[in-house]
Design a protein around this motif. Structure first.
Motif, short mmCIF file in Angstrom:
data_model
loop_
_atom_site.label_atom_id
_atom_site.label_comp_id
_atom_site.label_asym_id
_atom_site.label_seq_id
_atom_site.Cartn_x
_atom_site.Cartn_y
_atom_site.Cartn_z
N VAL A 109 0.82 -1.22 0.00
CA VAL A 109 0.00 0.00 0.00
C VAL A 109 0.84 1.26 0.00
CG1 VAL A 109 -1.88 -1.19 1.17
CG2 VAL A 109 -0.21 0.07 2.53
N GLY A 110 2.17 1.11 0.09
CA GLY A 110 3.04 2.27 0.00
C GLY A 110 3.42 2.90 1.32
N ASP A 111 3.06 2.28 2.44
CA ASP A 111 3.44 2.83 3.74
C ASP A 111 4.90 2.59 4.08
OD1 ASP A 111 0.90 3.77 4.13
OD2 ASP A 111 0.22 2.05 5.31
N ARG A 112 5.50 1.60 3.42
CA ARG A 112 6.92 1.32 3.59
C ARG A 112 7.59 1.26 2.22
NH1 ARG A 112 9.01 -0.26 8.45
NH2 ARG A 112 7.51 -0.66 10.12
N SER A 113 8.88 1.56 2.19
CA SER A 113 9.62 1.54 0.93
C SER A 113 9.92 0.11 0.51
CB SER A 113 10.93 2.32 1.10
OG SER A 113 11.77 2.13 -0.03
N VAL A 114 9.93 -0.11 -0.82
CA VAL A 114 10.31 -1.42 -1.34
C VAL A 114 11.77 -1.73 -1.03
CG1 VAL A 114 8.61 -1.44 -3.19
CG2 VAL A 114 10.86 -0.42 -3.60
N GLU A 115 12.54 -0.71 -0.63
CA GLU A 115 13.94 -0.93 -0.28
C GLU A 115 14.07 -1.84 0.94
OE1 GLU A 115 15.94 2.74 0.19
OE2 GLU A 115 15.57 3.43 -1.85
N GLU A 116 12.98 -2.01 1.70
CA GLU A 116 13.02 -2.91 2.85
C GLU A 116 12.91 -4.37 2.45
OE1 GLU A 116 10.92 -1.86 6.37
OE2 GLU A 116 10.87 0.27 5.91
N LEU A 117 12.61 -4.63 1.16
CA LEU A 117 12.65 -6.01 0.68
C LEU A 117 14.10 -6.46 0.56
CD1 LEU A 117 9.97 -5.87 -2.17
CD2 LEU A 117 9.73 -7.03 0.03
N GLY A 118 14.32 -7.74 0.66
CA GLY A 118 15.67 -8.27 0.54
C GLY A 118 15.69 -9.57 -0.22
N GLY A 119 16.72 -9.77 -1.01
CA GLY A 119 16.90 -10.99 -1.78
C GLY A 119 18.12 -11.75 -1.32
N PRO A 120 18.71 -12.58 -2.19
CA PRO A 120 19.86 -13.40 -1.81
C PRO A 120 21.04 -12.59 -1.28
CG PRO A 120 18.95 -14.13 -3.91
CD PRO A 120 18.25 -12.86 -3.56
N ILE A 121 21.31 -11.42 -1.86
CA ILE A 121 22.45 -10.62 -1.41
C ILE A 121 22.21 -10.12 0.01
CG2 ILE A 121 23.78 -8.52 -1.85
CD1 ILE A 121 23.28 -8.91 -4.82
N THR A 122 20.98 -9.67 0.30
CA THR A 122 20.67 -9.22 1.65
C THR A 122 20.75 -10.37 2.64
OG1 THR A 122 19.25 -7.40 0.91
CG2 THR A 122 18.86 -8.25 3.12
#
Length: 374
Positions: A269-282
């Motif tokens: 819904v846009g309340d948090r940034s997609v930058e908080e997602l993490g993949g294999p590198i994270t």
């Protein structure tokens, strides 16, 4: 501010020690339940792509380590590929996955995510049995507000020193830690905070403020605060038995999944940034960091990742375990499986969606690397 940096090899070791065992246990769930029902397995792979090393056991299963270490699969007898699509060129025979009854196929598919949940419950249970359950030495003073921060939305909303927080959004709060966790998830949102004042319950709407916190490695996260402080209460650890530990561990898993769902909803819904997602590198980065802090922190993070693997695999996306279970639900309702054409189209679409999501989070991971600044 200078953040702690680690040698590159620590991230590699942390990633392999984290994801390798969890993938093996996930796939072992599929494999063992399949064997229980008499279904043959042609391959058990840790990783995807070209085989690096492997051997074939006396049952004809090829156990192998593959080049791309970001997952794994069990290819059962009669499957055309690791997605368990039936092989049209394979003559039907005893031990084929596709010939197993519907309920057996569903249990085989569900066994992978269930294995990940069992891992998380096992880790949390072990912690509770080793360290005990933390309880307040003075429960009467628990959640009593003793002072406010300089910037306190709670004080501005009308909460007073001496009030005792007993609920947030209607959910009872037994400890100040529970209050913190209930509020941290909701930056810049209005929450109903119920306090006890002079024997009466009062519900006061409080709009949290947003604050970005950063750990010693530079990982930033945004949390919600209302600017209150409780008394300094000593906590003691009461021993718990195996059954009580299992119950507490299950509760911990439920709370963790609930936080995951809240976070995902806020990103959508846009309340948090997609930058908080993490993949294999994270995952590799944080695994290395947690490994550097010690085995206790690393194992706790493993429980979190195991729950994430279970959750992701249960999403109703074709090519994932949840997609298979969705097809089986349709088959149970229709009394016959979906057509091969529709299954192939769905699995191709699901695979494209999964690959697109992996590419998306990998791009985010790369963009967050220090070489690109902030």
């Amino acid at each position: 501010m200078n953040f702690e940096t680690l040698p590159f090899w620590v991230y590699i070791v942390g990633f392999l020690l984290m994801l390798g065992p969890l993938v093996v246990l996930h796939e072992l769930g599929h494999y063992l339940v399949g064997r229980w029902f008499g279904v043959g397995a042609e391959a058990f792979s840790v990783g995807f792509g070209k085989e690096i090393a492997g051997y074939t056991d006396k049952r004809g299963t090829r156990w192998k380590l593959s080049a791309l270490p970001i997952g794994g699969y069990v290819q059962f007898q009669g499957d055309m590929n690791p997605a368990s699509q039936p092989d049209p060129d394979h003559p039907a025979s005893e031990g084929d996955f596709q010939n197993a009854p519907l309920w057996q196929r569903a249990l085989i598919v569900a066994a992978g995510p269930v294995a990940n949940v069992i891992v998380a419950v096992g880790i949390f249970s072990a912690f509770f049995m080793i360290f005990g359950q933390p309880v307040a030495s003075d429960p009467v003073q628990e959640n009593v507000i003793v002072e406010f921060a300089d910037d306190s939305p709670a004080r501005e909303a009308g909460i007073q020193v001496g009030d005792r927080i007993i609920a947030v959004e209607g959910e009872e709060m037994d400890s100040f830690r529970e209050v913190q966790q209930a509020i941290w998830l909701y930056p810049n949102e209005e929450l109903d905070v119920t306090v006890e004042r002079e024997g009466s319950r009062i519900t006061i709407p409080v709009t949290t403020r947003s604050e970005e916190i950063t750990d010693q490695f530079g990982n930033a996260s945004v949390i919600g605060l209302i600017g209150v402080q409780g008394p300094a209460i000593e906590r003691v650890f009461e021993p718990v038995g195996p059954f009580a530990a299992l119950g507490l561990a299950w509760q911990q898993c439920v709370e963790t999944v609930d936080m995951m769902l809240v976070g995902i909803k806020q990103i959508i819904v846009g309340d948090r940034s997609v930058e908080e997602l993490g993949g294999p590198i994270t995952i590799a980065k944080v695994s290395g960091e947690q490994l550097s802090l010690g085995w206790l922190e690393f194992t706790s993070f493993a429980a979190l990742i195991s729950l994430n693997l279970a959750f992701i695999n249960l999403l109703p996306i074709p090519a994932l375990d949840g997609g298979h279970l969705a097809f089986y639900a349709v088959e149970a309702i229709r009394r016959k499986p979906a057509s091969p054409r529709s299954q192939e189209l769905a699995f191709r679409t699901g695979m494209a969606l999964v690959l697109a999501l992996m590419l998306f989070v990998t791009v985010i991971d790369i963009a967050k690397l220090p070489i690109f600044g902030s």
